[in-house]
Write a protein that holds these residues in place. Sequence first.
Motif, mmCIF file in Angstrom:
data_model
loop_
_atom_site.group_PDB
_atom_site.id
_atom_site.type_symbol
_atom_site.label_atom_id
_atom_site.label_comp_id
_atom_site.label_asym_id
_atom_site.label_seq_id
_atom_site.Cartn_x
_atom_site.Cartn_y
_atom_site.Cartn_z
ATOM 1 N N THR A 252 0.847 -1.193 0.000
ATOM 2 C CA THR A 252 0.000 0.000 0.000
ATOM 3 C C THR A 252 0.878 1.236 0.000
ATOM 4 O O THR A 252 1.724 1.399 0.889
ATOM 5 C CB THR A 252 -0.924 0.010 1.233
ATOM 6 O OG1 THR A 252 -1.799 -1.121 1.180
ATOM 7 C CG2 THR A 252 -1.762 1.281 1.265
ATOM 8 N N LEU A 253 0.686 2.096 -0.991
ATOM 9 C CA LEU A 253 1.510 3.292 -1.165
ATOM 10 C C LEU A 253 0.605 4.514 -1.134
ATOM 11 O O LEU A 253 -0.262 4.684 -1.991
ATOM 12 C CB LEU A 253 2.269 3.214 -2.492
ATOM 13 C CG LEU A 253 3.184 4.383 -2.843
ATOM 14 C CD1 LEU A 253 4.284 4.536 -1.807
ATOM 15 C CD2 LEU A 253 3.775 4.195 -4.239
ATOM 16 N N ASN A 254 0.823 5.361 -0.147
ATOM 17 C CA ASN A 254 0.029 6.581 0.000
ATOM 18 C C ASN A 254 0.896 7.782 -0.344
ATOM 19 O O ASN A 254 1.829 8.118 0.385
ATOM 20 C CB ASN A 254 -0.497 6.704 1.431
ATOM 21 C CG ASN A 254 -1.457 7.883 1.598
ATOM 22 O OD1 ASN A 254 -1.635 8.702 0.695
ATOM 23 N ND2 ASN A 254 -2.089 7.976 2.757
ATOM 24 N N LEU A 255 0.579 8.420 -1.465
ATOM 25 C CA LEU A 255 1.291 9.621 -1.916
ATOM 26 C C LEU A 255 0.330 10.797 -2.047
ATOM 27 O O LEU A 255 0.537 11.690 -2.871
ATOM 28 C CB LEU A 255 1.977 9.351 -3.265
ATOM 29 C CG LEU A 255 3.117 8.328 -3.246
ATOM 30 C CD1 LEU A 255 3.571 8.022 -4.659
ATOM 31 C CD2 LEU A 255 4.277 8.825 -2.407
ATOM 32 N N SER A 256 -0.712 10.814 -1.263
ATOM 33 C CA SER A 256 -1.708 11.877 -1.358
ATOM 34 C C SER A 256 -1.151 13.200 -0.841
ATOM 35 O O SER A 256 -0.166 13.241 -0.092
ATOM 36 C CB SER A 256 -2.963 11.490 -0.564
ATOM 37 O OG SER A 256 -2.640 11.245 0.793
ATOM 38 N N ASN A 257 -1.791 14.282 -1.277
ATOM 39 C CA ASN A 257 -1.459 15.635 -0.808
ATOM 40 C C ASN A 257 -0.004 16.007 -1.055
ATOM 41 O O ASN A 257 0.664 16.602 -0.198
ATOM 42 C CB ASN A 257 -1.784 15.776 0.683
ATOM 43 C CG ASN A 257 -3.249 15.606 0.985
ATOM 44 O OD1 ASN A 257 -4.076 16.413 0.574
ATOM 45 N ND2 ASN A 257 -3.598 14.521 1.670
ATOM 46 N N ASN A 258 0.495 15.655 -2.220
ATOM 47 C CA ASN A 258 1.849 16.016 -2.601
ATOM 48 C C ASN A 258 1.827 16.894 -3.851
ATOM 49 O O ASN A 258 0.814 17.542 -4.131
ATOM 50 C CB ASN A 258 2.693 14.756 -2.801
ATOM 51 C CG ASN A 258 3.136 14.153 -1.475
ATOM 52 O OD1 ASN A 258 3.923 14.748 -0.742
ATOM 53 N ND2 ASN A 258 2.632 12.964 -1.154
ATOM 54 N N ARG A 259 2.923 16.898 -4.608
ATOM 55 C CA ARG A 259 3.037 17.771 -5.780
ATOM 56 C C ARG A 259 3.227 16.951 -7.049
ATOM 57 O O ARG A 259 3.965 17.334 -7.955
ATOM 58 C CB ARG A 259 4.221 18.725 -5.579
ATOM 59 C CG ARG A 259 4.127 19.542 -4.290
ATOM 60 C CD ARG A 259 5.434 20.220 -3.956
ATOM 61 N NE ARG A 259 5.372 20.901 -2.658
ATOM 62 C CZ ARG A 259 6.415 21.450 -2.059
ATOM 63 N NH1 ARG A 259 7.612 21.410 -2.649
ATOM 64 N NH2 ARG A 259 6.289 22.042 -0.884
ATOM 65 N N ILE A 260 2.580 15.838 -7.105
ATOM 66 C CA ILE A 260 2.755 14.896 -8.210
ATOM 67 C C ILE A 260 1.834 15.288 -9.366
ATOM 68 O O ILE A 260 0.681 15.672 -9.155
ATOM 69 C CB ILE A 260 2.466 13.463 -7.721
ATOM 70 C CG1 ILE A 260 3.468 13.080 -6.633
ATOM 71 C CG2 ILE A 260 2.519 12.461 -8.870
ATOM 72 C CD1 ILE A 260 3.129 11.793 -5.904
ATOM 73 N N ASN A 279 -2.084 -1.068 -3.693
ATOM 74 C CA ASN A 279 -3.096 -0.096 -3.321
ATOM 75 C C ASN A 279 -2.426 1.272 -3.395
ATOM 76 O O ASN A 279 -1.468 1.532 -2.654
ATOM 77 C CB ASN A 279 -3.614 -0.362 -1.905
ATOM 78 C CG ASN A 279 -4.147 -1.775 -1.754
ATOM 79 O OD1 ASN A 279 -4.954 -2.215 -2.554
ATOM 80 N ND2 ASN A 279 -3.679 -2.484 -0.741
ATOM 81 N N ILE A 280 -2.909 2.133 -4.278
ATOM 82 C CA ILE A 280 -2.264 3.421 -4.528
ATOM 83 C C ILE A 280 -3.236 4.545 -4.194
ATOM 84 O O ILE A 280 -4.395 4.520 -4.601
ATOM 85 C CB ILE A 280 -1.809 3.536 -6.005
ATOM 86 C CG1 ILE A 280 -0.781 2.458 -6.328
ATOM 87 C CG2 ILE A 280 -1.237 4.907 -6.286
ATOM 88 C CD1 ILE A 280 -0.341 2.462 -7.785
ATOM 89 N N ARG A 306 -5.078 -3.056 -7.188
ATOM 90 C CA ARG A 306 -6.326 -3.507 -6.577
ATOM 91 C C ARG A 306 -7.185 -2.344 -6.103
ATOM 92 O O ARG A 306 -8.405 -2.390 -6.175
ATOM 93 C CB ARG A 306 -6.005 -4.424 -5.394
ATOM 94 C CG ARG A 306 -7.232 -4.866 -4.599
ATOM 95 C CD ARG A 306 -6.869 -5.951 -3.594
ATOM 96 N NE ARG A 306 -5.685 -5.584 -2.827
ATOM 97 C CZ ARG A 306 -4.931 -6.471 -2.180
ATOM 98 N NH1 ARG A 306 -5.211 -7.741 -2.239
ATOM 99 N NH2 ARG A 306 -3.883 -6.069 -1.481
ATOM 100 N N SER A 307 -6.531 -1.295 -5.616
ATOM 101 C CA SER A 307 -7.266 -0.139 -5.107
ATOM 102 C C SER A 307 -6.596 1.122 -5.617
ATOM 103 O O SER A 307 -5.376 1.287 -5.468
ATOM 104 C CB SER A 307 -7.289 -0.140 -3.571
ATOM 105 O OG SER A 307 -7.871 1.055 -3.070
ATOM 106 N N LEU A 308 -7.383 2.002 -6.229
ATOM 107 C CA LEU A 308 -6.873 3.266 -6.752
ATOM 108 C C LEU A 308 -7.727 4.393 -6.179
ATOM 109 O O LEU A 308 -8.922 4.492 -6.466
ATOM 110 C CB LEU A 308 -6.915 3.273 -8.281
ATOM 111 C CG LEU A 308 -6.410 4.550 -8.958
ATOM 112 C CD1 LEU A 308 -4.952 4.816 -8.595
ATOM 113 C CD2 LEU A 308 -6.585 4.460 -10.469
ATOM 114 N N VAL A 309 -7.098 5.233 -5.382
ATOM 115 C CA VAL A 309 -7.791 6.357 -4.758
ATOM 116 C C VAL A 309 -7.211 7.639 -5.339
ATOM 117 O O VAL A 309 -6.035 7.941 -5.154
ATOM 118 C CB VAL A 309 -7.619 6.338 -3.224
ATOM 119 C CG1 VAL A 309 -8.385 7.499 -2.588
ATOM 120 C CG2 VAL A 309 -8.105 5.007 -2.659
ATOM 121 N N VAL A 310 -8.026 8.361 -6.062
ATOM 122 C CA VAL A 310 -7.604 9.606 -6.717
ATOM 123 C C VAL A 310 -8.638 10.697 -6.413
ATOM 124 O O VAL A 310 -9.161 11.353 -7.307
ATOM 125 C CB VAL A 310 -7.408 9.420 -8.234
ATOM 126 C CG1 VAL A 310 -6.089 8.745 -8.533
ATOM 127 C CG2 VAL A 310 -8.548 8.602 -8.849
#
Length: 591
Positions: A252-260, A279-280, A306-310
Amino acid sequence: AKAVAAAAAAAGGGSVSVDVSSTLLGDSGMSQVLDNLAEQKGGDSIRMNIVARTNHLTSSGATFIFNKLHDMSRPKNSTEMKDNDGDDEQSTSATVESSPVYVEILDISLNALSGDVDDRKGHRALTKSLQLLIEGGRCPRTLRLDCCELGPAACRAIGKGLLNAAEAESKLGVKETTDGQRRLRRLSSIYLSGNELIGDAGTAALAAALRTAPRSSCPLLEVLDLNNCAISDAGCEALAMAIRDNPGCVNTLNLSNNRITDDGAVSLGLAVSPNALLNIDLSNNKGVTDRGVSALAAGMERGAIRSLVVRSCSIQADGAGALGKAICTLASSKNTDNGDGEYCIDLSGNMLGTVQVKKHKGSAGLLKSKASATVEAGMGFLGKKLRGSLKEAGFGSFVTVESDDDEEELLGDEGGDVHGVVAGGECGARAFSDAIIDDDGDASSGPKRTSQTERIRCAIGMRHCFLDERAADALAAAIVHARDKYDIDMSVDSRLNGALDDDVIAALKEKKDEELLLGMSRRYFDIREALRIARQRAREAAEAASARARAENAFGSALGDDDFSDDYGGFGVYDAGGYEGGYDEGYNGMM
C-alpha cells in the motif's frame, strides 16, 4: 508508568493498548514507562500498543525509546544478530527473546523530534537508534512518526534498517510460521505523513532500499505512508523504479497531498506488475489529470492495482472512461486473480458531473413513477428542439442530433425548476458508465465463477462529484450491465451530490431497491436508444445531403464550360477596351 507495567502484567499472554497522548509526559515520563515494561520477566508473551502523540517528546526522548525497545529485543543465551558494522557472524538461534513484552504498535506522532537544528549529535543519535530498532529482530510491526519534522536523514536510517533486516532474514532463511507471521518480527507498516522535510531526497532514499532489498514472497513493507511530504514527480518516479525492479516490495503506497503530476502517475502506471497487487492513493494531487489516471487504469487492466484512490484530483470524462474500461477488462481477463476479487476506485471530489444543482424533493417517487419512460418521450424532446431547423433543411421526416450540445440536452434535464452552476465538459459519470456498457469484450473468455464469493466486487466512490439524476441513471445502467454481462458486483457511493435523493443514493450503493435500480437503468437505456436512432438518422441526412451535392456537381459538369465556349466563343471576351477575339473580327468583317 507503574500502571502501564501493571496492565502489561495483567495481560497474561494477551494484548494491551496504552494511550498516553496529550498527557505531557515528556521525555522523562516515557522513559519511566519503557523502564517498567523492560522489567517484566518470564511468563507468556505480551503484545502492547503504545500511543504517545503530542507529548512534548524531543529527539533525546525518541532516541531513548528506540534504544530501549531494541534492548528489550536482544536475545539471551545466544549470539546476537550482527550489528550495522557487519563483522560478527550471525546466529541461527536469534529468535530466543529476553522480554515477554513486545511492542507491536508504536505511535509517537505529533512530537517535534528534530529539536534544535544545530544539535547534530542528537540528530545522529536519533537516526542511529531508529536504524538499529528497525533492523533488530523485534521491531514494532507498525511505526507511526507523522508530523515529527523528520527529513532525508531519518529516511536514510529507515531505508538502511529495512535493507539490513531483509538481508538478515534472507540469510537466516526465516520463513513464515503457520499463522502467517515471521519468526523474526520486523517493521511492516510505517507512517510518515506530514513530514514535509522528506521531499524527493528522502523518498529516493526509501526507494533505494525497496529497490535493492532481497526479493521475498512477502512485501518488504505492507504500508508506506508518505502523505503530505512535499514529494514531486522525481520522488514518485524513484518509487516507481523500485516497484518495477522489485515487484511486491510494497503493498500500500500513500502519496496523497503532494506535488505529483501526470508524469509521476504515468511512471507508476508503467511500473506496476501483475505479480503483486498495489493499493495506490494519489488524492489531492491537482496535477494528476486524465492522462495520468489513464496510465494507472492500464495498470489496473493488467491486474496490478487492486485499489486506486484519486480523490480531489483533476480527473474528467476521459480518465473516468478509462477506469470503466479497466473494470470490464479485469472481468474478461483469464489471468485475473487477486485472491479475494475485491477492487476499489475512488473518484470522489473530482468534477465528473456537468451541473451543480439544488436537491429535488420527492425525486425518488418521481423516478419510480417514470421508470418505464419510453423512447417516444426522448424523441418528443428531440423533436421539439430540432425539428424546425431540420424542416428548413428539407429533412422534415428526420429527428437528429446535430451537435454535442444537443446530446447533452437529451441526456440532461428536461426543464423544470433546476438551478445551478454549469460545471462544463462531458459528464464523467456517463463516460464511466458508457465505457462499461459499450465494452465489446467477451465475458465468456474470463474465469468461470461458480459462487457468490468468487464474483469480482468493485466499489466505486463518486462523492461530491456534481452528479445529476441523468448521471445516476447512467451509473444504475452500468451496475445492472456489469452484473448481467460480467458477473461483477459493483456498487457506487454517490453521497454528497445535492441533486440526488436519498433513495437513489441507497439504490446505487446498497442495491436493495431492485425496482428503482432497474427503472433508472431502463430510462437511461431508452434515452441511449433514442440517441442512437437520432445519430443514425443524422448520418442518413448527411449522406443524403452529400449525395444531392454530388448530383448537383455532376449536373453542372454535364453542361460543361467547354461546350458553352464552343457555342458562344465567336463573341470573344469583353474588357475595358472593347471585345477581343471573335467579336472584333466579326464586326470588322461586316464593315
